[in-house]
Design a protein around this motif. Structure first.
Motif, PDB file in Angstrom:
ATOM      1  N   MET A  36       0.783  -1.096   0.022  1.00 36.56           N
ATOM      2  CA  MET A  36       0.040  -0.088  -0.100  1.00 36.56           C
ATOM      3  C   MET A  36       1.036   1.211  -0.008  1.00 36.56           C
ATOM      4  N   ARG A  37       1.925   1.264   0.889  1.00 35.06           N
ATOM      5  CA  ARG A  37       2.613   2.342   1.147  1.00 35.06           C
ATOM      6  C   ARG A  37       3.434   2.908  -0.388  1.00 35.06           C
ATOM      7  N   SER A  38       3.958   1.747  -1.030  1.00 32.80           N
ATOM      8  CA  SER A  38       4.756   1.832  -2.149  1.00 32.80           C
ATOM      9  C   SER A  38       3.698   2.469  -3.233  1.00 32.80           C
ATOM     10  N   GLN A  39       2.393   1.533  -3.328  1.00 31.39           N
ATOM     11  CA  GLN A  39       1.581   2.160  -4.426  1.00 31.39           C
ATOM     12  C   GLN A  39       1.212   3.729  -4.149  1.00 31.39           C
ATOM     13  N   ARG A  40       0.877   3.904  -3.055  1.00 31.67           N
ATOM     14  CA  ARG A  40       0.431   5.442  -2.714  1.00 31.67           C
ATOM     15  C   ARG A  40       1.379   6.328  -3.037  1.00 31.67           C
ATOM     16  N   PHE A  41       2.839   5.971  -2.794  1.00 35.56           N
ATOM     17  CA  PHE A  41       4.043   6.826  -3.048  1.00 35.56           C
ATOM     18  C   PHE A  41       4.074   6.824  -4.758  1.00 35.56           C
ATOM     19  N   LEU A  42       3.719   5.706  -5.337  1.00 34.47           N
ATOM     20  CA  LEU A  42       3.945   5.857  -6.667  1.00 34.47           C
ATOM     21  C   LEU A  42       3.034   6.481  -7.321  1.00 34.47           C
ATOM     22  N   MET A  43       1.453   6.466  -7.173  1.00 34.08           N
ATOM     23  CA  MET A  43       0.471   6.982  -7.610  1.00 34.08           C
ATOM     24  C   MET A  43      -0.152   8.363  -7.218  1.00 34.08           C
ATOM     25  N   GLY A  44       0.268   8.910  -5.976  1.00 35.17           N
ATOM     26  CA  GLY A  44      -0.238   9.986  -5.761  1.00 35.17           C
ATOM     27  C   GLY A  44      -1.660   9.865  -5.917  1.00 35.17           C
ATOM     28  N   ASP A  45      -2.220  11.121  -6.431  1.00 33.61           N
ATOM     29  CA  ASP A  45      -3.582  11.228  -6.612  1.00 33.61           C
ATOM     30  C   ASP A  45      -3.856  11.057  -8.130  1.00 33.61           C
ATOM     31  N   ARG A  46      -2.983  10.236  -8.967  1.00 31.10           N
ATOM     32  CA  ARG A  46      -3.298  10.166 -10.321  1.00 31.10           C
ATOM     33  C   ARG A  46      -4.450   9.293 -10.700  1.00 31.10           C
ATOM     34  N   LEU A  47      -5.260   9.355 -11.815  1.00 37.58           N
ATOM     35  CA  LEU A  47      -6.429   8.636 -11.855  1.00 37.58           C
ATOM     36  C   LEU A  47      -6.028   7.297 -12.627  1.00 37.58           C
ATOM     37  N   ALA A  48      -7.235   6.557 -12.324  1.00 33.25           N
ATOM     38  CA  ALA A  48      -7.189   5.410 -13.112  1.00 33.25           C
ATOM     39  C   ALA A  48      -7.508   5.500 -14.501  1.00 33.25           C
ATOM     40  N   ARG A  49      -7.175   4.704 -15.432  1.00 34.75           N
ATOM     41  CA  ARG A  49      -7.230   4.953 -16.931  1.00 34.75           C
ATOM     42  C   ARG A  49      -8.972   5.158 -17.144  1.00 34.75           C
ATOM     43  N   GLU A  50      -9.166   6.019 -17.911  1.00 36.02           N
ATOM     44  CA  GLU A  50     -10.590   5.896 -18.524  1.00 36.02           C
ATOM     45  C   GLU A  50     -10.843   5.720 -19.765  1.00 36.02           C
ATOM     46  N   PHE A  51     -11.826   4.887 -20.088  1.00 35.26           N
ATOM     47  CA  PHE A  51     -11.865   4.118 -21.553  1.00 35.26           C
ATOM     48  C   PHE A  51     -12.839   4.939 -22.399  1.00 35.26           C
ATOM     49  N   GLY A  52     -12.947   4.645 -23.715  1.00 41.18           N
ATOM     50  CA  GLY A  52     -14.047   5.196 -24.597  1.00 41.18           C
ATOM     51  C   GLY A  52     -15.383   4.250 -24.764  1.00 41.18           C
ATOM     52  N   GLU A  53     -16.290   4.838 -24.947  1.00 44.36           N
ATOM     53  CA  GLU A  53     -17.576   4.278 -25.252  1.00 44.36           C
ATOM     54  C   GLU A  53     -17.330   2.875 -25.855  1.00 44.36           C
ATOM     55  N   SER A  54     -16.736   2.708 -27.031  1.00 43.83           N
ATOM     56  CA  SER A  54     -16.455   1.506 -27.672  1.00 43.83           C
ATOM     57  C   SER A  54     -15.648   0.461 -26.817  1.00 43.83           C
ATOM     58  N   ASP A  55     -15.270   0.817 -25.550  1.00 39.71           N
ATOM     59  CA  ASP A  55     -14.445  -0.105 -24.973  1.00 39.71           C
ATOM     60  C   ASP A  55     -15.480  -0.878 -23.989  1.00 39.71           C
ATOM     61  N   ILE A  56     -16.603  -0.410 -23.750  1.00 40.73           N
ATOM     62  CA  ILE A  56     -17.327  -0.969 -22.604  1.00 40.73           C
ATOM     63  C   ILE A  56     -17.840  -2.478 -22.861  1.00 40.73           C
ATOM     64  N   SER A  57     -17.465  -3.306 -21.891  1.00 38.12           N
ATOM     65  CA  SER A  57     -17.991  -4.650 -22.009  1.00 38.12           C
ATOM     66  C   SER A  57     -19.451  -4.806 -22.437  1.00 38.12           C
ATOM     67  N   PRO A  58     -19.526  -5.548 -23.499  1.00 32.69           N
ATOM     68  CA  PRO A  58     -21.022  -5.853 -23.874  1.00 32.69           C
ATOM     69  C   PRO A  58     -21.781  -6.512 -22.810  1.00 32.69           C
ATOM     70  N   VAL A  59     -21.201  -7.535 -21.829  1.00 35.89           N
ATOM     71  CA  VAL A  59     -21.736  -7.884 -20.685  1.00 35.89           C
ATOM     72  C   VAL A  59     -21.020  -7.650 -19.468  1.00 35.89           C
ATOM     73  N   PHE A  60     -21.618  -6.957 -18.616  1.00 41.08           N
ATOM     74  CA  PHE A  60     -20.773  -6.551 -17.341  1.00 41.08           C
ATOM     75  C   PHE A  60     -21.256  -7.649 -16.129  1.00 41.08           C
ATOM     76  N   LYS A  61     -20.212  -8.637 -16.060  1.00 39.60           N
ATOM     77  CA  LYS A  61     -20.374  -9.438 -14.897  1.00 39.60           C
ATOM     78  C   LYS A  61     -20.907  -9.024 -13.644  1.00 39.60           C
ATOM     79  N   ALA A  62     -21.890  -9.600 -13.201  1.00 36.48           N
ATOM     80  CA  ALA A  62     -22.391  -9.438 -11.864  1.00 36.48           C
ATOM     81  C   ALA A  62     -21.761 -10.488 -10.701  1.00 36.48           C
ATOM     82  N   ASN A  63     -21.340  -9.932  -9.737  1.00 39.69           N
ATOM     83  CA  ASN A  63     -20.567 -10.888  -8.858  1.00 39.69           C
ATOM     84  C   ASN A  63     -21.107 -10.498  -7.367  1.00 39.69           C
ATOM     85  N   GLY A  64     -20.732 -11.605  -6.556  1.00 37.72           N
ATOM     86  CA  GLY A  64     -21.085 -11.309  -5.016  1.00 37.72           C
ATOM     87  C   GLY A  64     -22.485 -11.305  -4.866  1.00 37.72           C
TER      88      GLY A  64
END
Lengths: 256, 262
Positions: free
Chosen positions: A50-78
Motif C-alpha cells: 500500500m505504501r509503495s503504491q500510494r507513493f508511486l500513484m499520488g492522486d493520479r487517475l485510473a485509466r478511463e476508456f472510450g464508449e467503444s471499450d465498454i464490456s457488452p456483458v458486465f459480469k455481476a458477482n457477489g
C-alpha cells in the motif's frame, strides 16, 4: 546385474526424495499458512504494498476508456440481490422514498434522497472493474463525487475512514466496506447511481454503489444504505474493515 | 582451434582439464539461485491457486464471460476437476483459498522482484551478462546451433576446458529466464494491479490491456516451468552432485574428456 540393481535403488531413492520433498513442502506450507506469526509477516507486506503504491500513484487517475471499450456483458458477482424487506419496499417504489444516511464523525449528519444525490455535480467515468478472481469488465458510471457529499456533511478532525453499510447479506453477515480519506477524496471516487446510462440494476447494486477505481471489485460496495465516518475500524464487526477482510483475510488495501 | 585457444593463455596459467576443480559460480549467482528456488516455487504454487479462482484467460482490456461474445476465453480450464483445475498437491495452500494464496503470492512477489532487480543490475554492471550469458556471433551460427542441439540430443555434453563456459543452449536458456520470462512475469503481475495502472499506465499499453497481461503472466509462468523441468533433467544428466555442489560452494569439477575425444 549388480549395476542394474544399483540403478533401480538409485531411481527409487530419487523417487522417495521427490515425494518426500513435495510432501514436506506442502505440509510445511500448510502449517505456515495456519501460523499466526507467519501470516502477520505476510500481512506486513500488504502494508509495504500500500505504501509503495500510494507513493508511486499520488492522486493520479485510473485509466478511463472510450464508449467503444465498454464490456457488452458486465459480469455481476457477489450479492446479486437483497432480501431485506425494507430494501424490497424501496425497490418496488424505485427508491422514491429511500435516502442515504451520512453520519458518524461529521459536523452535520445528512439524509440524502436519490434526487439529492442526482442534484450534486455529476462525474461520469468509463473505467475497468477488476475482480479479485482475475476477470475484468469495463463500464460507464455516473454519480456525485464522494468528496462533495463528505464536504457537505463536514468531517470532524478525528475522521479517518468512510465505512459503507450495505443492504445485502453475504454468507450470513451484512456486507460492509471501508476506505480511508485518501481514496474517499480521490476525484474518481463516486457514489454511482447510473451504469451505462441506466439506473443501476439490482444485481449491480441499486440504488447506489461505490466506485473506488484504483482498487479491486470487493471494495466497490453495492446497495449502500449508510456512510459512517470513523476514526478507526476496530470495534466494527471483526475490525478488519470489510466483510471479505473479516471473513477470509482479504487485504484491506486492494490495489493489487 | 584448440591450439589458438591455448596460445592465448598466459604460460603460467595452464588450461584446466577434465577432472580439475574450478571456480564456477559467483556468490551473487549462488545466493540469487537459491532465493529463486524458494520464491519461484511459492509464486508458482500460490499462482496456480489464484488461477483456480477464475480458470480462464482472455486477450485485451476486459474479459469475464467465457461463453459470451465478444470476450471469449482463449483458454478455459473451468470444466476440469469441477472448476478447480489445479489440485491441492500443487497449490498453496492445499485447500481452496484465494485469499490465502494472494497473501503468499503478493508477499513473495516482493522477494522475487527485489532479488531479480538486484541480480540483473549486478549481472549487467559486473559483466556477468555480457561475459557469460550473451552468445557470441559464432555460437549463434545455424551450423553451430544445430551441432549443439544434436550433441545435447545424444546426451554428449561439453567436457574438459570446453565446460568452463556455458554452451550456447545454456546461454539461450538462462538468457530467456533473465531477460524474457522473469521480467515478463514481474511486469505483467504489476500490470494486473489497478493501483499500479494509475501509477504506471504505460504498463497497460505495453502488454495490450489487463487481461492480455494476465494471459502473458500465465504463459511466462509456463515458460518458467518448462525451464525448470529442462534444468532439473540437465542437472541430473550432467552429474547432480557436482552440479549442486557448484551452486552451493561455487566449485565445479570439469567433466573428464570422453575416451573417443582423447
Amino acid at each position: 546385474m549388480n549395476e542394474r540393481s544399483n540403478e533401480i535403488s538409485r531411481r527409487r531413492l530419487l523417487g522417495f526424495a521427490a515425494a518426500g520433498t513435495s510432501g514436506l513442502l506442502l505440509g510445511g506450507c500448510d502449517r505456515l499458512n495456519g501460523s499466526e506469526g507467519f501470516r502477520s509477516v505476510l500481512e506486513d507486506t500488504e502494508n509495504l504494498t500500500m505504501r509503495s503504491q500510494r507513493f508511486l500513484m499520488g492522486d493520479r487517475l485510473a485509466r478511463e476508456f472510450g464508449e467503444s471499450d465498454i464490456s457488452p456483458v458486465f459480469k455481476a458477482n457477489g450479492s446479486l440481490g437483497v432480501t431485506d424487506p425494507v430494501y424490497r419496499g424501496h425497490f418496488t417504489q424505485q427508491f422514491a422514498a429511500w435516502a442515504l444516511h451520512v453520519d458518524g464523525l461529521v459536523r452535520q449528519p445528512l439524509t440524502l434522497p436519490l434526487t439529492a444525490l442526482k442534484g450534486f455535480p455529476q462525474r461520469t467515468q468509463i473505467t475497468r472493474h477488476d475482480c479479485v478472481e482475475g476477470w475484468s469488465a469495463i463500464g460507464k458510471w455516473q454519480g456525485p463525487q464522494l468528496s462533495a457529499v463528505l464536504a457537505q456533511a463536514g468531517l470532524l478532525p478525528e475522521a479517518r475512514y468512510a465505512v459503507f453499510h450495505c443492504a445485502d447479506v453475504l454468507a450470513g453477515s451484512p456486507y460492509y466496506e471501508s476506505i480511508d480519506l485518501i481514496d474517499a477524496f480521490h476525484p474518481q471516487t463516486i457514489l454511482a447511481w447510473q451504469m451505462n446510462d441506466q439506473p443501476l440494476t439490482e444485481q449491480h447494486g441499486a440504488p447506489i454503489r461505490l466506485r473506488v477505481e484504483r482498487q479491486l471489485g470487493y471494495k466497490q460496495a453495492k446497495y449502500i444504505m449508510r456512510i459512517e465516518l470513523r476514526s478507526t475500524l476496530a470495534g466494527l464487526y471483526k475490525g478488519k474493515g470489510g466483510l471479505w477482510e473479516d471473513r477470509s483475510d482479504y487485504a484491506w488495501y486492494a490495489g493489487i | 582451434m584448440n591450439d589458438t585457444a591455448e596460445a592465448s593463455q598466459p604460460p603460467e596459467a595452464p588450461r584446466p582439464r577434465g577432472g580439475d576443480l574450478v571456480r564456477r559460480h559467483h556468490l551473487a549467482t549462488r545466493l540469487w539461485h537459491w532465493i529463486n528456488v524458494i520464491a519461484v516455487t511459492i509464486m508458482l504454487m500460490s499462482g496456480l491457486m489464484i488461477f483456480n479462482a477464475h480458470p480462464r484467460l482472455y486477450w485485451g482490456q476486459y474479459g469475464a464471460n467465457p461463453r459470451q461474445a465478444p470476450d471469449p476465453a482463449w483458454l478455459d480450464l473451468s470444466h476440469i476437476n469441477g472448476g478447480v483445475p489445479f489440485p491441492g498437491w500443487i497449490t498453496i495452500p492445499s485447500h481452496y483459498s484465494l485469499a490465502d494464496a494472494r497473501l503468499w503470492h503478493l508477499a513473495f512477489a516482493w522477494i522475487l522482484a527485489v532479488a531479480f532487480a538486484l541480480y540483473l543490475l549486478w549481472a549487467l554492471i559486473g559483466g556477468h551478462a555480457r561475459r557469460d550469458i550473451a552468445p557470441t556471433r559464432g555460437e549463434l551460427a545455424p551450423a553451430h546451433l544445430l551441432h549443439d542441439i544434436k550433441e545435447h540430443a545424444r546426451l554428449r555434453f561439453p567436457t574438459g576446458a570446453a565446460a568452463l563456459q556455458y554452451n550456447v543452449l545454456q546461454k539461450l536458456a538462462y538468457g530467456a529466464v533473465l531477460f524474457v520470462l522473469l521480467p515478463g512475469v514481474i511486469l505483467t503481475g504489476m500490470t494486473m494491479s489497478p493501483g499500479l495502472n494509475a501509477a504506471l499506465p504505460w504498463l497497460l499499453d505495453l502488454f495490450g490491456g489487463r487481461q492480455s497481461a494476465r494471459s502473458i503472466h500465465f504463459l511466462c509462468a509456463a515458460g518458467l516451468v518448462a525451464f525448470f523441468v529442462a534444468h532439473i533433467i540437465m542437472v541430473v544428466l550432467a552429474g547432480p552432485i557436482n552440479e549442486v555442489r557448484s551452486m552451493l560452494t561455487g566449485w565445479y569439477r570439469l567433466p573428464r574428456e570422453r575416451e573417443d575425444q582423447a
